[in-house]
Scaffold this motif. Sequence first.
Motif, mmCIF file in Angstrom:
data_model
loop_
_atom_site.group_PDB
_atom_site.id
_atom_site.type_symbol
_atom_site.label_atom_id
_atom_site.label_comp_id
_atom_site.label_asym_id
_atom_site.label_seq_id
_atom_site.Cartn_x
_atom_site.Cartn_y
_atom_site.Cartn_z
ATOM 1 N N ARG A 269 0.828 -1.211 0.000
ATOM 2 C CA ARG A 269 0.000 0.000 0.000
ATOM 3 C C ARG A 269 0.863 1.262 0.000
ATOM 4 N NH1 ARG A 269 -5.316 -1.166 1.189
ATOM 5 N NH2 ARG A 269 -5.671 -3.285 1.961
ATOM 6 N N GLU A 270 1.942 1.231 0.752
ATOM 7 C CA GLU A 270 2.817 2.399 0.830
ATOM 8 C C GLU A 270 3.413 2.722 -0.540
ATOM 9 O OE1 GLU A 270 4.461 5.661 2.577
ATOM 10 O OE2 GLU A 270 3.027 4.253 3.467
ATOM 11 N N ARG A 271 3.840 1.679 -1.245
ATOM 12 C CA ARG A 271 4.441 1.906 -2.571
ATOM 13 C C ARG A 271 3.412 2.410 -3.578
ATOM 14 N NH1 ARG A 271 8.772 -2.438 -2.042
ATOM 15 N NH2 ARG A 271 10.602 -1.104 -1.783
ATOM 16 N N LEU A 272 2.164 1.980 -3.439
ATOM 17 C CA LEU A 272 1.140 2.417 -4.385
ATOM 18 C C LEU A 272 0.838 3.907 -4.279
ATOM 19 C CD1 LEU A 272 -1.509 -0.458 -4.518
ATOM 20 C CD2 LEU A 272 0.386 0.005 -6.066
ATOM 21 N N LYS A 273 1.290 4.547 -3.210
ATOM 22 C CA LYS A 273 1.094 5.999 -3.081
ATOM 23 C C LYS A 273 1.851 6.767 -4.158
ATOM 24 C CE LYS A 273 0.230 5.868 1.913
ATOM 25 N NZ LYS A 273 0.731 6.271 3.257
ATOM 26 N N VAL A 291 5.572 -11.844 -0.923
ATOM 27 C CA VAL A 291 6.827 -11.727 -1.675
ATOM 28 C C VAL A 291 6.640 -10.701 -2.787
ATOM 29 C CG1 VAL A 291 8.570 -12.925 -3.060
ATOM 30 C CG2 VAL A 291 7.465 -14.097 -1.135
ATOM 31 N N GLU A 292 5.842 -11.044 -3.818
ATOM 32 C CA GLU A 292 5.601 -10.080 -4.896
ATOM 33 C C GLU A 292 4.613 -8.990 -4.475
ATOM 34 O OE1 GLU A 292 6.206 -14.185 -6.408
ATOM 35 O OE2 GLU A 292 4.197 -13.405 -6.074
ATOM 36 N N ILE A 293 3.673 -9.345 -3.618
ATOM 37 C CA ILE A 293 2.624 -8.416 -3.224
ATOM 38 C C ILE A 293 2.213 -8.741 -1.798
ATOM 39 C CG2 ILE A 293 0.868 -9.927 -4.236
ATOM 40 C CD1 ILE A 293 -0.782 -7.443 -4.890
ATOM 41 N N SER A 294 1.895 -7.720 -1.029
ATOM 42 C CA SER A 294 1.456 -7.957 0.350
ATOM 43 C C SER A 294 0.100 -8.653 0.325
ATOM 44 C CB SER A 294 1.362 -6.642 1.118
ATOM 45 O OG SER A 294 0.424 -5.766 0.531
ATOM 46 N N SER A 295 -0.122 -9.546 1.271
ATOM 47 C CA SER A 295 -1.321 -10.378 1.276
ATOM 48 C C SER A 295 -2.586 -9.546 1.390
ATOM 49 C CB SER A 295 -1.237 -11.383 2.436
ATOM 50 O OG SER A 295 -2.273 -12.332 2.351
ATOM 51 N N ASP A 296 -2.585 -8.516 2.221
ATOM 52 C CA ASP A 296 -3.790 -7.705 2.400
ATOM 53 C C ASP A 296 -4.144 -6.944 1.133
ATOM 54 O OD1 ASP A 296 -1.410 -6.095 2.882
ATOM 55 O OD2 ASP A 296 -2.767 -4.488 3.483
#
Length: 329
Positions: A269-273, A291-296
């Motif tokens: 989520r932080e990177r998507l900012k 790994v590739e994407i956070s589970s949430d």
Amino acid sequence: MATTTWTRRHILSLADFVSEEYNTVLQTAASFQEVLSRRLKKVPSLQGQLVANLFFEPSTRTRSSFELAAKRLSADTLNFAPGTSSLTKGETILDTAKTYLAMGCDMMVIRHKQAGVPQAIADEMDRLDSRVGILNAGDGQHEHPSQGLLDLFTICSLLDPDRPHLELLEGKKIAIVGDILHSRVARSNIWSLTATGAEVHLAGPPTLVPQLFADFGTGRAGRLFLHWTIEPALQDADFVMTLRLQKERMDQNLLPSLREYHQRFGITRERLKLCKPNVKVLHPGPVNRGVEISSDLMDDPEFSLISQQVTSGVAVRMALLYLMGGGKA
């Protein structure tokens, strides 16, 4: 239903697809998406035809999706399992394909861990002057055309649900992050997404995003960029596609650790900012959660298009089988 005449007998790569072919697939898939929303989800378009799924490599989504697509079109299906086949007795792959040809097969869907196997089978079918169509369901580190097309359909359907078409990508920025080197999905997506005026940004460690990929953008309508840090790829991106780390294809130590990879290139989520406010995330699956994407983030419908990709897969593969099979409306 799209009215453009379809001339391809085989679908082996997206490298030479033209805009009209992309739009024919997208519009045909849209019509089948509508069919799949009905109570009765079956049409007689390929009734009497036989589709063989020859998967020489494990698969869940692609194999199930092709099988369901064929059944929704009323085709008969045969599923091949290498572990219980005559391959264990020394039969060649081409002889296996010719066995299915002798059974009256109309189309073969091929997956293999070695690049070029679907092409070799297509060449053999042509040499025998058969009318059998070959559809590449993923071959080694070459391509995965149906995945590239379903990803394209997922994006274009989001932009225009009523009329998905290639030109909707004009001016869009799309980041593809991860194991580009080993990914047949990345190669097919690069071809489809650069077929119009989109900006495609590849990002990952230098060991997984070699400079040779810069050549993929030569002569394309869209623009292709390579990054060895993730921030410039994500900056103002409209869509982010993250790829699975294909550990089974890595015969060298190309990464220090999965933990470090997530710290540097994992989608959070932080990177998507860094992206556009309405950014959407895609992943072809299967996913290494955390790994590739956070589970949430993977499970958050506000950002994730992963479940839509699976749903789109059936409609797109129905469209491909329909077009190859000369289906009747």
